[in-house]
Write a protein that holds these residues in place. Sequence first.
Motif, PDB file in Angstrom:
ATOM      1  N   MET A  64       6.491   1.363  -8.837  1.00 38.76           N
ATOM      2  CA  MET A  64       5.916   0.384  -7.934  1.00 38.76           C
ATOM      3  C   MET A  64       6.932  -0.725  -7.688  1.00 38.76           C
ATOM      4  O   MET A  64       7.508  -1.279  -8.629  1.00 38.76           O
ATOM      5  CB  MET A  64       4.634  -0.198  -8.537  1.00 38.76           C
ATOM      6  CG  MET A  64       3.937  -1.203  -7.659  1.00 38.76           C
ATOM      7  SD  MET A  64       3.301  -0.442  -6.141  1.00 38.76           S
ATOM      8  CE  MET A  64       2.765  -1.892  -5.241  1.00 38.76           C
ATOM      9  N   ARG A  65       7.148  -1.053  -6.430  1.00 33.87           N
ATOM     10  CA  ARG A  65       8.094  -2.103  -6.049  1.00 33.87           C
ATOM     11  C   ARG A  65       7.310  -3.368  -5.696  1.00 33.87           C
ATOM     12  O   ARG A  65       6.648  -3.432  -4.659  1.00 33.87           O
ATOM     13  CB  ARG A  65       8.953  -1.661  -4.866  1.00 33.87           C
ATOM     14  CG  ARG A  65       9.832  -0.460  -5.173  1.00 33.87           C
ATOM     15  CD  ARG A  65      10.777  -0.172  -4.014  1.00 33.87           C
ATOM     16  NE  ARG A  65      10.049   0.104  -2.786  1.00 33.87           N
ATOM     17  CZ  ARG A  65       9.610   1.307  -2.427  1.00 33.87           C
ATOM     18  NH1 ARG A  65       9.819   2.343  -3.225  1.00 33.87           N
ATOM     19  NH2 ARG A  65       8.964   1.471  -1.286  1.00 33.87           N
ATOM     20  N   TRP A  66       7.402  -4.361  -6.578  1.00 33.74           N
ATOM     21  CA  TRP A  66       6.700  -5.621  -6.367  1.00 33.74           C
ATOM     22  C   TRP A  66       7.621  -6.693  -5.805  1.00 33.74           C
ATOM     23  O   TRP A  66       7.264  -7.876  -5.780  1.00 33.74           O
ATOM     24  CB  TRP A  66       6.110  -6.122  -7.686  1.00 33.74           C
ATOM     25  CG  TRP A  66       5.052  -5.232  -8.242  1.00 33.74           C
ATOM     26  CD1 TRP A  66       5.180  -4.344  -9.272  1.00 33.74           C
ATOM     27  CD2 TRP A  66       3.694  -5.129  -7.809  1.00 33.74           C
ATOM     28  NE1 TRP A  66       4.002  -3.697  -9.517  1.00 33.74           N
ATOM     29  CE2 TRP A  66       3.058  -4.163  -8.630  1.00 33.74           C
ATOM     30  CE3 TRP A  66       2.943  -5.755  -6.808  1.00 33.74           C
ATOM     31  CZ2 TRP A  66       1.723  -3.816  -8.477  1.00 33.74           C
ATOM     32  CZ3 TRP A  66       1.611  -5.409  -6.659  1.00 33.74           C
ATOM     33  CH2 TRP A  66       1.019  -4.449  -7.479  1.00 33.74           C
ATOM     34  N   SER A  67       8.797  -6.322  -5.373  1.00 32.56           N
ATOM     35  CA  SER A  67       9.773  -7.295  -4.901  1.00 32.56           C
ATOM     36  C   SER A  67       9.233  -8.076  -3.714  1.00 32.56           C
ATOM     37  O   SER A  67       8.564  -7.534  -2.823  1.00 32.56           O
ATOM     38  CB  SER A  67      11.071  -6.585  -4.502  1.00 32.56           C
ATOM     39  OG  SER A  67      11.970  -7.504  -3.898  1.00 32.56           O
ATOM     40  N   LEU A  68       9.541  -9.383  -3.688  1.00 34.42           N
ATOM     41  CA  LEU A  68       9.138 -10.227  -2.570  1.00 34.42           C
ATOM     42  C   LEU A  68       9.873  -9.857  -1.289  1.00 34.42           C
ATOM     43  O   LEU A  68       9.480 -10.286  -0.203  1.00 34.42           O
ATOM     44  CB  LEU A  68       9.385 -11.702  -2.904  1.00 34.42           C
ATOM     45  CG  LEU A  68       8.526 -12.288  -4.039  1.00 34.42           C
ATOM     46  CD1 LEU A  68       8.908 -13.741  -4.287  1.00 34.42           C
ATOM     47  CD2 LEU A  68       7.049 -12.187  -3.692  1.00 34.42           C
ATOM     48  N   ASN A  69      10.943  -9.081  -1.419  1.00 33.98           N
ATOM     49  CA  ASN A  69      11.670  -8.650  -0.211  1.00 33.98           C
ATOM     50  C   ASN A  69      10.793  -7.782   0.684  1.00 33.98           C
ATOM     51  O   ASN A  69      11.034  -7.670   1.884  1.00 33.98           O
ATOM     52  CB  ASN A  69      12.934  -7.879  -0.601  1.00 33.98           C
ATOM     53  CG  ASN A  69      13.952  -8.769  -1.299  1.00 33.98           C
ATOM     54  OD1 ASN A  69      14.012  -9.969  -1.039  1.00 33.98           O
ATOM     55  ND2 ASN A  69      14.745  -8.181  -2.181  1.00 33.98           N
ATOM     56  N   SER A  70       9.768  -7.155   0.100  1.00 35.61           N
ATOM     57  CA  SER A  70       8.910  -6.278   0.885  1.00 35.61           C
ATOM     58  C   SER A  70       8.052  -7.043   1.883  1.00 35.61           C
ATOM     59  O   SER A  70       7.528  -6.453   2.822  1.00 35.61           O
ATOM     60  CB  SER A  70       8.012  -5.448  -0.044  1.00 35.61           C
ATOM     61  OG  SER A  70       7.138  -6.298  -0.775  1.00 35.61           O
ATOM     62  N   ILE A  71       7.863  -8.350   1.662  1.00 33.62           N
ATOM     63  CA  ILE A  71       7.043  -9.124   2.590  1.00 33.62           C
ATOM     64  C   ILE A  71       7.895  -9.873   3.604  1.00 33.62           C
ATOM     65  O   ILE A  71       7.401 -10.749   4.302  1.00 33.62           O
ATOM     66  CB  ILE A  71       6.126 -10.110   1.836  1.00 33.62           C
ATOM     67  CG1 ILE A  71       6.953 -11.129   1.048  1.00 33.62           C
ATOM     68  CG2 ILE A  71       5.164  -9.370   0.943  1.00 33.62           C
ATOM     69  CD1 ILE A  71       6.093 -12.199   0.380  1.00 33.62           C
TER      70      ILE A  71
ATOM     71  N   ILE B 114       0.837  -1.203   0.000  1.00 28.90           N
ATOM     72  CA  ILE B 114       0.000   0.000   0.000  1.00 28.90           C
ATOM     73  C   ILE B 114       0.868   1.248   0.000  1.00 28.90           C
ATOM     74  O   ILE B 114       0.612   2.213  -0.730  1.00 28.90           O
ATOM     75  CB  ILE B 114      -0.942  -0.014   1.214  1.00 28.90           C
ATOM     76  CG1 ILE B 114      -2.002  -1.115   1.049  1.00 28.90           C
ATOM     77  CG2 ILE B 114      -1.623   1.348   1.384  1.00 28.90           C
ATOM     78  CD1 ILE B 114      -2.905  -1.270   2.243  1.00 28.90           C
ATOM     79  N   GLY B 115       1.930   1.238   0.837  1.00 32.41           N
ATOM     80  CA  GLY B 115       2.829   2.383   0.859  1.00 32.41           C
ATOM     81  C   GLY B 115       3.513   2.600  -0.477  1.00 32.41           C
ATOM     82  O   GLY B 115       3.599   3.733  -0.972  1.00 32.41           O
ATOM     83  N   SER B 116       4.010   1.521  -1.091  1.00 29.26           N
ATOM     84  CA  SER B 116       4.649   1.641  -2.396  1.00 29.26           C
ATOM     85  C   SER B 116       3.645   2.072  -3.458  1.00 29.26           C
ATOM     86  O   SER B 116       3.969   2.859  -4.357  1.00 29.26           O
ATOM     87  CB  SER B 116       5.281   0.293  -2.781  1.00 29.26           C
ATOM     88  OG  SER B 116       5.895   0.361  -4.049  1.00 29.26           O
ATOM     89  N   PHE B 117       2.403   1.583  -3.348  1.00 24.98           N
ATOM     90  CA  PHE B 117       1.349   1.958  -4.303  1.00 24.98           C
ATOM     91  C   PHE B 117       1.063   3.455  -4.232  1.00 24.98           C
ATOM     92  O   PHE B 117       0.875   4.108  -5.269  1.00 24.98           O
ATOM     93  CB  PHE B 117       0.084   1.154  -3.995  1.00 24.98           C
ATOM     94  CG  PHE B 117      -0.990   1.278  -5.036  1.00 24.98           C
ATOM     95  CD1 PHE B 117      -1.072   0.375  -6.078  1.00 24.98           C
ATOM     96  CD2 PHE B 117      -1.919   2.297  -4.979  1.00 24.98           C
ATOM     97  CE1 PHE B 117      -2.061   0.486  -7.045  1.00 24.98           C
ATOM     98  CE2 PHE B 117      -2.911   2.427  -5.927  1.00 24.98           C
ATOM     99  CZ  PHE B 117      -2.981   1.516  -6.970  1.00 24.98           C
ATOM    100  N   MET B 118       1.041   4.017  -3.009  1.00 24.78           N
ATOM    101  CA  MET B 118       0.773   5.448  -2.868  1.00 24.78           C
ATOM    102  C   MET B 118       1.877   6.287  -3.497  1.00 24.78           C
ATOM    103  O   MET B 118       1.601   7.349  -4.063  1.00 24.78           O
ATOM    104  CB  MET B 118       0.618   5.805  -1.386  1.00 24.78           C
ATOM    105  CG  MET B 118      -0.717   5.428  -0.788  1.00 24.78           C
ATOM    106  SD  MET B 118      -1.023   6.203   0.813  1.00 24.78           S
ATOM    107  CE  MET B 118       0.267   5.450   1.791  1.00 24.78           C
ATOM    108  N   ASP B 119       3.125   5.835  -3.395  1.00 26.55           N
ATOM    109  CA  ASP B 119       4.231   6.587  -4.011  1.00 26.55           C
ATOM    110  C   ASP B 119       4.284   6.407  -5.518  1.00 26.55           C
ATOM    111  O   ASP B 119       4.829   7.259  -6.224  1.00 26.55           O
ATOM    112  CB  ASP B 119       5.563   6.130  -3.404  1.00 26.55           C
ATOM    113  CG  ASP B 119       5.775   6.691  -2.006  1.00 26.55           C
ATOM    114  OD1 ASP B 119       5.082   7.657  -1.643  1.00 26.55           O
ATOM    115  OD2 ASP B 119       6.625   6.147  -1.268  1.00 26.55           O
ATOM    116  N   ALA B 120       3.736   5.302  -6.020  1.00 22.76           N
ATOM    117  CA  ALA B 120       3.820   5.018  -7.450  1.00 22.76           C
ATOM    118  C   ALA B 120       2.599   5.520  -8.222  1.00 22.76           C
ATOM    119  O   ALA B 120       2.734   6.073  -9.324  1.00 22.76           O
ATOM    120  CB  ALA B 120       3.990   3.506  -7.676  1.00 22.76           C
TER     121      ALA B 120
END
Length: 546
Positions: A300-307, A172-178
């Motif tokens: 948008m950062r979809w990297s699995l590292n975010s989870i 959600i945070g990355s989505f708001m910036d993207a």
Amino acid sequence: MPADALAPAFGMLLQKLKDAIVAAGFEALLKRRRGRMTMILIAARCLTTFGMGVLGIASINLMYELVDPRKQPGGASPTNSLKNAVDRSHVVEKGKDMVEGDVVTKLTPASTCAVVEEQAANDQSEDDIRGAGASLKSSTSERTIHHRAVQRIQTRIDTVVTLVSFVTGPLIGSFMDAYGRLPVMILGTGVPGLLRLGLTVAPSLKLYFVYRVLVAFVQAGFAQGVQVSMGDMYGRGTRSAALASSIVGRYELFASMLGMFAGRICTTRQGFLVAGVSQVSSGLLLSAAMSETLPVFGKMRWSLNSISPLSFLASFRKSRALLALALLKTVRELPNYLNIHSVYRRQKFKQWGQAQDSNMQLLMMASMFLATFFSTRVMDTLGLQATTRLHHLVGILHLANSALAPRMEFLYLNPFLVSLFFFGGDATERCLQQEASVAGVGQGELAGAQANLAFFPSLVMPNVYTAIYERCAESWPAAPYVVAASIHLLTAEALVPWAYAHLSDSVALNVLPGSQLVHAEGTLPRSIGIRATGAGTLESSDSALD
């Protein structure tokens, strides 16, 4: 240097220059429009909180109805009495032979029901001759089982919400910036509204479970979007942003109080209906009238590292101050996960019910409404560090009153203790925003890091408090309050001084009493001031705040 090597560097330089020009122009546009956009946010928040006010009592009542043990398998219902009668008879399945003397009778479905009903009637006759003392003990035991069942389901919901938020929070945070703040806010109001309308039509425990899980993280996105938008318009972590947020909160609390009054005349389903319609209307208003506040769209950062449960370190380790504030934020919020209040009140005071819950929430909203008039002045007068310590010292008094109140009327003091002195979260958040700005951490990135930071505490602490309550429910049900009060004391006396000692020099200027008008970079730009008119509306202002 070869020309081939200069081309990419020159392209990056041009892109940065273009972004800077766009951001500067967009910032000027925001300053001209922020009064109108703030009023739109106020209207959207009021619609949402009005519905939440109506829903406040209906939600817990619906859970108690859906988790009634008498309506669940194994409960003391007529259906289960018939089942027990079948078990005690020699009838194991339909069509089994039953020997009656020398006659062998083939049981049909009708004769099976007759035997079952006769046995159930006999059981009822036996129950009727029991003493009044045994009936009272059984009634008390059933109430305790009911409270425990509700608390257990509540904790399971919280656990699933935590696991889902662990994955969705950083996204959600990355989505708001993207992609901007506006899409998140629209989804954060529209989706909960539609789910509540669906629950109005077909209430069930499974649907309620799904509804609570989905609404928890989607609606949190709406709150994050509003907060981040205010930061875009008035400056991150500034006094102007804090004051603007308090004025927005003033209106939404007033709307919530109106919703609480309306909720008193609504049934459970009507409460969900009104809340759903209000939130859908809020989403439509944002879609039609609100403008985007994000200056420059990122990737948008979809990297699995975010989870990863430790992905927050990538953002907070950019400075020692951020790490110290992250530790403070984690520990100071542990008492917030105490989730036994509703159950404990009903267990301690048998007269506690819907009317008392409504009174408590109304008092909470009224005191929070009053707090919006002087929250920034308290932080200005005491400083951010002293405000945070005061929060936790008063928190001990709040928990002591919750656990030891001799009469349930004493609990009505809690809303004023919470709302008039609990500004430590605002103070810590202001420091976090300013330190993140210094370290180059975007608002969406910071929001995602904070959501990830809260994963383990929100997963573990509700279960810890619930386990302590269930173990001590009969002998010492107030034990979870003692644990939470101890954390408050540790935070006030040890963690707050330690964390604030690690702030950077520029941010440390804003911590001292009387220096809240100093901006994170030294001075507060006069162009970001706002003022409230006599009618209570927000207007743009070129003068500094008083």
